[in-house]
Scaffold this active site. Sequence first.
Site, PDB file in Angstrom:
ATOM      1  CE  LYS A  36      -0.157  -1.058   5.160  1.00 54.59           C
ATOM      2  NZ  LYS A  36      -1.281  -0.865   6.010  1.00 54.59           N
ATOM      3  NE  ARG A 135      -6.690  -0.008  10.782  1.00 53.81           N
ATOM      4  CZ  ARG A 135      -5.625  -0.739  10.601  1.00 53.81           C
ATOM      5  NH1 ARG A 135      -4.316   0.333  10.287  1.00 53.81           N
ATOM      6  NH2 ARG A 135      -5.099  -1.606   9.780  1.00 53.81           N
ATOM      7  CG  HIS A 164      -3.407  -5.285  11.604  1.00 59.14           C
ATOM      8  ND1 HIS A 164      -2.260  -5.612  11.962  1.00 59.14           N
ATOM      9  CD2 HIS A 164      -2.728  -3.961  11.582  1.00 59.14           C
ATOM     10  CE1 HIS A 164      -0.925  -4.838  11.004  1.00 59.14           C
ATOM     11  NE2 HIS A 164      -1.105  -3.721  10.981  1.00 59.14           N
ATOM     12  NE  ARG A 220      -2.790  -8.487   7.454  1.00 59.14           N
ATOM     13  CZ  ARG A 220      -2.855  -8.953   9.122  1.00 59.14           C
ATOM     14  NH1 ARG A 220      -3.783  -9.667   9.326  1.00 59.14           N
ATOM     15  NH2 ARG A 220      -3.138  -8.241   9.940  1.00 59.14           N
ATOM     16  CE1 TYR A 263       8.142  32.601   3.129  1.00 59.29           C
ATOM     17  CE2 TYR A 263       8.777  30.215   3.305  1.00 59.29           C
ATOM     18  CZ  TYR A 263       8.183  31.564   2.594  1.00 59.29           C
ATOM     19  OH  TYR A 263       8.216  31.599   1.176  1.00 59.29           O
ATOM     20  CB  CYS A 309      10.727  27.063   2.488  1.00 64.03           C
ATOM     21  SG  CYS A 309      12.136  27.647   2.968  1.00 64.03           S
ATOM     22  CG  MET A 310       5.739  24.024  -0.695  1.00 64.69           C
ATOM     23  SD  MET A 310       4.259  25.409  -1.987  1.00 64.69           S
ATOM     24  CE  MET A 310       2.920  24.715  -1.312  1.00 64.69           C
ATOM     25  CG  ASP A 311       9.180  24.928  -3.500  1.00 66.82           C
ATOM     26  OD1 ASP A 311       8.564  24.205  -3.771  1.00 66.82           O
ATOM     27  OD2 ASP A 311       8.682  26.161  -3.171  1.00 66.82           O
TER      28      ASP A 311
HETATM   29  C1  LIG Z   1      -0.096  -1.872   6.380  1.00 69.03           C
HETATM   30  C2  LIG Z   1      -1.060  -3.818   7.479  1.00 69.03           C
HETATM   31  C3  LIG Z   1       0.103  -4.597   7.371  1.00 69.03           C
HETATM   32  C4  LIG Z   1       1.167  -4.260   7.421  1.00 69.03           C
HETATM   33  O1  LIG Z   1       1.613  -4.428   8.153  1.00 69.03           O
HETATM   34  P1  LIG Z   1       3.442  -3.707   8.714  1.00 69.03           P
HETATM   35  O2  LIG Z   1       3.938  -4.095   9.897  1.00 69.03           O
HETATM   36  O3  LIG Z   1       4.298  -3.030   7.864  1.00 69.03           O
HETATM   37  O4  LIG Z   1       4.655  -5.372   7.944  1.00 69.03           O
HETATM   38  C5  LIG Z   1      -0.766  -6.002   8.030  1.00 69.03           C
HETATM   39  N1  LIG Z   1      -2.310  -5.585   8.027  1.00 69.03           N
HETATM   40  C6  LIG Z   1      -3.273  -4.691   7.577  1.00 69.03           C
HETATM   41  C7  LIG Z   1      -4.690  -5.245   7.868  1.00 69.03           C
HETATM   42  C8  LIG Z   1      -2.189  -3.137   8.072  1.00 69.03           C
HETATM   43  O5  LIG Z   1      -3.501  -2.492   7.898  1.00 69.03           O
END
Ligand SMILES: *Cc1c(COP(=O)(O)O)cnc(C)c1O
Length: 368
Positions: A36, A135, A164, A220, A263, A309-311
């Site tokens: 992701k 979550r 998770h 995961r 700034y 700054c921005m850039d």
């Molecule tokens: C982002 C995410 C992961 C990956 O987690 P890491 O700690 O980066 O390995 C696994 N499961 C879910 C549900 C996530 O949102």
Amino acid sequence: MFRVTRAEVRLGKIRDNMKQIRCLFPDTVKLMAVVKADGYGHGDAEAARMAEQGGADALAVAYLNEALRLRAQGITLPILILTPIEPQEVPLAEEHELMLTVTSGEWFREMRRYRNASAADKLKVHVKADTGLGRIGLRSKEEWDELAPWLHADDIVVDGFFTHFATASNEDTTFLTRQRDRFAEMIEWVEHSGVAVNHYHCAGSAAALRFPELAMDMVRIGAAMFGFYPERLVPSVKLEPALSLRSRLMQVKQLRKGEYIGYDNSYRADGDEWIGTVPIGYADGWSQGLQGTQMLVNGKRATVVGKICMDQLMLRLPGPCEEGAEVTIIGSQGDERITCAELARHIGTVPQEISASIAPRVSKVYKE
Ligand SMILES: *Cc1c(COP(=O)(O)O)cnc(C)c1O
């Protein structure tokens, strides 16, 4: 068109990290690579390809548009979308053979209005359970009982049931244990209801590396693939970062005591000081919170002074430096090294927030 400020991604590191992780688990444990947020800022399709070469069986992303981007770039591995998508988008997701996260019966009720499937078209779903992160996911037995009948349908395959952890990187494992026990309880609900589930899974990077016995049917892995993991708590592996970020000094000048930088006159020279300007700013993902962190010039550390700054931002140089000298923002130069972990500590976050924040405006260069 390349900008002088460029991220370099060493693809071989991602593949090697994944290979090491693959070796920690028996073949019966599936490896899902989480790519992701543009592969945590490393490039989504590139990370996906390296993960596959390193032994990944499947991919995960957060949103539908991320999955569609991977498919458009020719990625063919199974992909799970980790958050529920809008019910009306289900036909689009099916067209691209994506697996969906579901958390409620209500979602199915809605979804049925948009999906006209025969039993031959099977929709693969993973059910998300909230065991304490707070979550997303179903939390109660009542919610499960409402969802379960929808999962019995002929055209639905429950490829996964997952949760998770909230505290997998913390030394203290009390809460992790509590979540694990709650998950075991929820798995009993599933088993008693007769819903067939292909894979139970709960571990992200930190949990999988620290407690391989939590792997169940699948792990995961996101952060660890990019070399981000609680090293202190996992001495058994040595994973390496794949990302470096470099730029050049675009201007160098000497200040007199009392002169200002940035700034709001945010920095004032204490004496005669050398200042260099670097073309990276908050619009590149280099947040103002990183004022006070360091970069490497001529193998030495130089501190970011004044508001970012921005850039651009300004560095207090160790002495006079050539305009055009290389600046290492993340990575090694000489004997020194700046890691995402060091930068993250400064702003009270995790290393992957640093890499994932690098904006598309920064050029990316891929190396083996
Ligand atoms: C982002 C995410 C992961 C990956 O987690 P890491 O700690 O980066 O390995 C696994 N499961 C879910 C549900 C996530 O949102």
